[in-house]
Motif scaffolding. Structure first.
Motif, mmCIF file in Angstrom:
data_model
loop_
_atom_site.group_PDB
_atom_site.id
_atom_site.type_symbol
_atom_site.label_atom_id
_atom_site.label_comp_id
_atom_site.label_asym_id
_atom_site.label_seq_id
_atom_site.Cartn_x
_atom_site.Cartn_y
_atom_site.Cartn_z
ATOM 1 N N ASP A 146 0.837 -1.202 0.000
ATOM 2 C CA ASP A 146 0.000 0.000 0.000
ATOM 3 C C ASP A 146 0.874 1.254 0.000
ATOM 4 O OD1 ASP A 146 1.043 -0.342 2.506
ATOM 5 O OD2 ASP A 146 -0.880 -0.496 3.536
ATOM 6 N N TRP A 147 1.880 1.264 -0.883
ATOM 7 C CA TRP A 147 2.838 2.360 -0.879
ATOM 8 C C TRP A 147 2.197 3.688 -1.236
ATOM 9 C CZ3 TRP A 147 3.494 4.900 -5.490
ATOM 10 C CH2 TRP A 147 3.105 4.225 -6.655
ATOM 11 N N THR A 148 1.122 3.668 -2.024
ATOM 12 C CA THR A 148 0.455 4.931 -2.346
ATOM 13 C C THR A 148 -0.092 5.587 -1.074
ATOM 14 O OG1 THR A 148 -1.568 3.688 -2.829
ATOM 15 C CG2 THR A 148 -0.159 4.255 -4.685
ATOM 16 N N ALA A 149 -0.689 4.782 -0.205
ATOM 17 C CA ALA A 149 -1.211 5.306 1.050
ATOM 18 C C ALA A 149 -0.079 5.796 1.944
ATOM 19 C CB ALA A 149 -2.031 4.237 1.774
ATOM 20 N N ASP A 150 1.035 5.074 1.941
ATOM 21 C CA ASP A 150 2.168 5.450 2.795
ATOM 22 C C ASP A 150 2.760 6.794 2.375
ATOM 23 O OD1 ASP A 150 1.758 3.028 4.036
ATOM 24 O OD2 ASP A 150 3.298 1.994 2.878
ATOM 25 N N LEU A 151 3.017 6.953 1.079
ATOM 26 C CA LEU A 151 3.613 8.203 0.606
ATOM 27 C C LEU A 151 2.650 9.371 0.759
ATOM 28 C CD1 LEU A 151 5.553 7.059 -2.588
ATOM 29 C CD2 LEU A 151 6.413 7.446 -0.280
ATOM 30 N N ALA A 152 1.360 9.122 0.532
ATOM 31 C CA ALA A 152 0.377 10.181 0.748
ATOM 32 C C ALA A 152 0.309 10.551 2.231
ATOM 33 C CB ALA A 152 -1.000 9.735 0.260
ATOM 34 N N GLY A 153 0.448 9.541 3.105
ATOM 35 C CA GLY A 153 0.487 9.823 4.535
ATOM 36 C C GLY A 153 1.666 10.690 4.908
ATOM 37 N N ALA A 154 2.833 10.411 4.307
ATOM 38 C CA ALA A 154 4.032 11.212 4.583
ATOM 39 C C ALA A 154 3.840 12.653 4.136
ATOM 40 C CB ALA A 154 5.244 10.593 3.893
ATOM 41 N N ALA A 155 3.295 12.830 2.944
ATOM 42 C CA ALA A 155 3.071 14.186 2.430
ATOM 43 C C ALA A 155 2.055 14.936 3.291
ATOM 44 C CB ALA A 155 2.592 14.121 0.984
ATOM 45 N N THR A 156 0.997 14.242 3.697
ATOM 46 C CA THR A 156 -0.014 14.874 4.540
ATOM 47 C C THR A 156 0.570 15.242 5.894
ATOM 48 O OG1 THR A 156 -1.738 13.563 3.458
ATOM 49 C CG2 THR A 156 -2.315 14.621 5.537
ATOM 50 N N GLY A 157 1.363 14.342 6.473
ATOM 51 C CA GLY A 157 1.984 14.635 7.757
ATOM 52 C C GLY A 157 2.889 15.838 7.694
ATOM 53 N N TYR A 158 3.650 15.960 6.608
ATOM 54 C CA TYR A 158 4.529 17.120 6.433
ATOM 55 C C TYR A 158 3.707 18.410 6.370
ATOM 56 C CZ TYR A 158 8.196 20.104 4.504
ATOM 57 O OH TYR A 158 9.102 21.117 4.298
ATOM 58 N N GLY A 159 2.649 18.391 5.550
ATOM 59 C CA GLY A 159 1.815 19.579 5.416
ATOM 60 C C GLY A 159 1.132 19.965 6.712
ATOM 61 N N MET A 160 0.620 18.977 7.431
ATOM 62 C CA MET A 160 -0.045 19.267 8.700
ATOM 63 C C MET A 160 0.939 19.779 9.743
ATOM 64 S SD MET A 160 -3.297 18.840 8.492
ATOM 65 C CE MET A 160 -3.787 18.672 10.219
ATOM 66 N N ALA A 161 2.158 19.232 9.732
ATOM 67 C CA ALA A 161 3.170 19.694 10.672
ATOM 68 C C ALA A 161 3.499 21.161 10.435
ATOM 69 C CB ALA A 161 4.431 18.837 10.556
ATOM 70 N N ALA A 162 3.577 21.551 9.165
ATOM 71 C CA ALA A 162 3.847 22.951 8.841
ATOM 72 C C ALA A 162 2.668 23.839 9.236
ATOM 73 C CB ALA A 162 4.143 23.084 7.350
ATOM 74 N N LEU A 163 1.452 23.355 8.973
ATOM 75 C CA LEU A 163 0.256 24.150 9.268
ATOM 76 C C LEU A 163 0.031 24.312 10.764
ATOM 77 C CD1 LEU A 163 -2.287 25.540 8.087
ATOM 78 C CD2 LEU A 163 -3.433 23.326 8.252
ATOM 79 N N LEU A 164 0.302 23.255 11.528
ATOM 80 C CA LEU A 164 0.008 23.260 12.961
ATOM 81 C C LEU A 164 1.211 23.643 13.821
ATOM 82 C CD1 LEU A 164 -2.165 20.011 13.221
ATOM 83 C CD2 LEU A 164 -2.940 22.385 13.112
#
Length: 230
Positions: A197-215
């Motif tokens: 499920d690498w698509t979910a994993d990489l999307a999770g990484a990108a989302t985590g990065y964006g949320m970390a910057a936002l929050l």
């Protein structure tokens, strides 16, 4: 806010991190006990499969929701519950270890609710990518998308100089996790039909990065100030 560079690796883990990883392990131990016949009787043997049917992210369920325009709460729950259902003990152990290790670095910077937002946003982002980018009938289970979300947050913090780690190590960690994904496929594919499920994993990484910057503390105030200036 406490600077992670001043944190000892032996300090007590943040409660939110322990709660999330502990929930994963507790559920897995319950599945193991049921499969061994210690609890649940005959029904306990099928608890894992029942949990997958109820909480895994499923393209069949997603297609039904899109076609009918319905979104029952019980089906939406899948998008935040699937990280707590794994294919076996090894799968669970790897995810829990990464959540504990990365959470111990990320959580000191973010209050509990912000850390939880990063975790579950990565979970949601991973699930949506898994459903939308490719056609697959295999269910999505396990907490790797959330763990990758913490890697994304860790990457953001290293870029800001808030950890001692080299930013490139975060990408090496992502590469390592992707490399070991086939191991989990070999371990549980025969029983659960699991696929990488690498698509979910990489999307999770990108989302985590964006949320970390936002929050990140103070980020919202800076965004509001910029919008007002415009």
């Amino acid at each position: 806010m406490m600077d992670p560079r001043q944190q000892s690796p032996f300090n007590a883990l943040p409660p939110i991190v322990v709660a999330l990883a502990g929930a994963m392990v507790a559920i897995e131990l319950l599945f193991q006990a049921g499969a061994s016949g210690f609890v649940g009787g005959a029904e306990g043997v099928g608890w894992r499969l029942s949990a997958m049917q109820s909480f895994a992210v499923s393209e069949q369920v997603w297609d039904w929701m899109v076609e009918t325009g319905q979104a029952p709460l019980g089906q939406l729950l899948r998008f935040v519950a699937y990280p707590f259902v794994h294919g076996g003990f090894t799968h669970t152990a790897f995810v829990a270890v990464f959540v504990l290790a990365l959470g111990n670095v990320v959580a000191p910077v973010y209050p509990a609710w912000r850390f939880a937002a990063i975790f579950f946003a990565a979970t949601l982002g991973g699930a949506l990518a898994y459903l939308l980018l490719f056609e697959t009938r295999a269910p999505l289970i396990g907490g790797f998308p959330a763990a990758y979300g913490l890697i994304g947050a860790f990457t953001y913090l290293t870029q800001r100089g808030l950890t001692r780690a080299d930013p490139s190590r975060a990408f090496l960690l992502i590469g390592f996790l992707l490399a070991i994904q086939p191991v989990f496929g070999l371990l549980i594919a025969r029983n659960l039909g699991w696929v990488p499920d690498w698509t979910a994993d990489l999307a999770g990484a990108a989302t985590g990065y964006g949320m970390a910057a936002l929050l990140f503390p103070g980020a919202m105030h800076r965004i509001r100030d910029r919008l007002r200036q415009r």
